[in-house]
Design an enzyme around this catalytic site. Structure first.
Site, mmCIF file in Angstrom:
data_model
loop_
_atom_site.group_PDB
_atom_site.id
_atom_site.type_symbol
_atom_site.label_atom_id
_atom_site.label_comp_id
_atom_site.label_asym_id
_atom_site.label_seq_id
_atom_site.Cartn_x
_atom_site.Cartn_y
_atom_site.Cartn_z
ATOM 1 C CG ASN A 69 -47.897 146.709 -104.890
ATOM 2 O OD1 ASN A 69 -47.913 145.593 -104.377
ATOM 3 N ND2 ASN A 69 -47.747 146.894 -106.187
ATOM 4 C CD GLU A 70 -46.234 151.149 -104.519
ATOM 5 O OE1 GLU A 70 -47.214 151.557 -105.178
ATOM 6 O OE2 GLU A 70 -45.589 150.127 -104.824
ATOM 7 C CB THR A 75 -41.554 142.387 -106.044
ATOM 8 O OG1 THR A 75 -42.972 142.249 -105.855
ATOM 9 C CG2 THR A 75 -40.832 141.376 -105.175
ATOM 10 N NE ARG A 113 -40.951 173.480 -109.281
ATOM 11 C CZ ARG A 113 -41.372 174.619 -108.809
ATOM 12 N NH1 ARG A 113 -41.117 174.952 -107.554
ATOM 13 N NH2 ARG A 113 -42.044 175.458 -109.567
ATOM 14 C CG ASP A 132 -49.070 142.208 -111.241
ATOM 15 O OD1 ASP A 132 -49.715 141.191 -110.917
ATOM 16 O OD2 ASP A 132 -47.864 142.187 -111.512
ATOM 17 C CE1 TYR A 173 -40.646 154.615 -108.211
ATOM 18 C CE2 TYR A 173 -42.397 155.491 -106.811
ATOM 19 C CZ TYR A 173 -41.288 155.696 -107.619
ATOM 20 O OH TYR A 173 -40.846 156.971 -107.831
ATOM 21 C CB ALA A 174 -40.020 149.592 -102.773
ATOM 22 C CG LEU A 175 -36.947 145.241 -107.067
ATOM 23 C CD1 LEU A 175 -35.979 144.743 -105.996
ATOM 24 C CD2 LEU A 175 -37.616 144.057 -107.765
ATOM 25 C CD GLN A 208 -54.147 150.614 -109.541
ATOM 26 O OE1 GLN A 208 -54.930 150.436 -108.605
ATOM 27 N NE2 GLN A 208 -53.914 149.684 -110.447
#
Length: 282
Positions: A134-135, A175, A145, A60, A177-179, A234
């Site tokens: 994606n995000e 589906t 921190r 992915d 990182y947010a998931l 990335q």
């Protein structure tokens, strides 16, 4: 046809020869390009922007990197999974023959996936522009921190999150990182954005779904310089206190090749219920 492969994946290098033989047998010309996260595809091979389709051999992460570069040129992407999860891909090496045969026969559909434009402003001046499939994740860069982020939607104050950060994701990224941070799973054809706080230091902060036509503005408030922006896990940059990040729907989509027997909820069930995989697609 373009055949984009991750040279760091041994299986991808061997499978591309098999795909090349199948396409050449069907009298389809093929352009081979080795791609990494940092590869400037159109600088390495300008002819890619005119191909009918790009087949991407990798996980992915490889497909995300390719999508950010080729989406403005409206090139359909077919992902062949050489990684772990393969949530965005449409076939595995074991199903390679039938998948390529369908491509040759034009037995496939095209799916449009919305993308995000992400702008960074410092002292009122635009200093960066990034693209995400994606995000966009904004948060602390170190473990100990805390980041404080003021979030506005269409100019209206929404909330202040103090914690690890906040994620603004597309349905495709729901589906990823947010998931993992408690966000909802969103059907990929919807035109929405999801705002998900990451480990908020409150009892009431919850993910929020907004319309894709809306604009999210995040202002960084921190006494330290360990705050960063990352897109698709990335690409990104370090942020400073006072920086503003504006996120909105991009003017173009990623086009994914979809095989008819690979439905979203079937993939969701088979991938995310398997304990051998993680939930992230970055």
């Amino acid at each position: 046809m373009a055949l984009l492969f991750n040279p760091h994946k041994t299986l991808a290098c061997s499978v591309r020869e098999e795909i090349d033989e199948l396409l050449q047998a069907a009298e389809i010309s093929v352009t081979h390009v080795a791609v990494d996260y940092d590869t400037k595809i159109l600088q390495v091979e300008p002819s890619v922007q005119t191909v009918e389709m790009a087949i991407v051999l990798g996980g992915d992460g490889t497909l995300l990197g390719v999508a950010r570069q080729l989406a403005p040129h409206h090139i359909p992407l077919l992902g062949i999974n050489m990684g772990h999860l393969g949530f965005l891909t449409q076939s595995d090496p074991s199903q390679l023959g039938p998948a390529i045969e369908r491509i040759i026969k034009h037995d496939y559909q095209l799916q449009r996936r919305m993308m995000l434009e992400v702008f960074v402003y410092r002292q009122g001046k635009e200093i960066a522009k990034l693209i995400a499939l994606n995000e966009a994740g904004i948060g602390k860069a170190s473990f100990a921190r805390m980041a404080t982020l003021d979030v506005h939607v269409d100019g209206v104050y929404m909330d202040t999150y103090s914690g690890d950060g906040v994620i603004i994701s597309t349905p495709t990224g729901s589906t990823a990182y947010a998931l993992s941070c408690g966000g909802p799973i969103v059907s990929p054809q919807l035109q929405v954005m999801v705002i998900t706080p990451v480990c908020p230091h409150t009892l009431f902060s919850r993910p929020c779904v907004i319309d894709a036509s809306q604009t999210v503005r995040v202002k960084v408030r921190a006494r330290h310089k360990d705050v960063a922006l990352a897109v698709d896990g990335q690409d990104g940059m370090m942020l400073e206190s006072g920086d503003e990040i504006v996120v909105r729907q991009a003017p173009y989509d990623t086009t994914l090749v979809h095989l008819p027997d690979r439905e979203f909820f079937d993939v969701l069930r088979s991938k995310l219920h398997n304990s051998a995989y993680t939930s992230a697609t970055y």
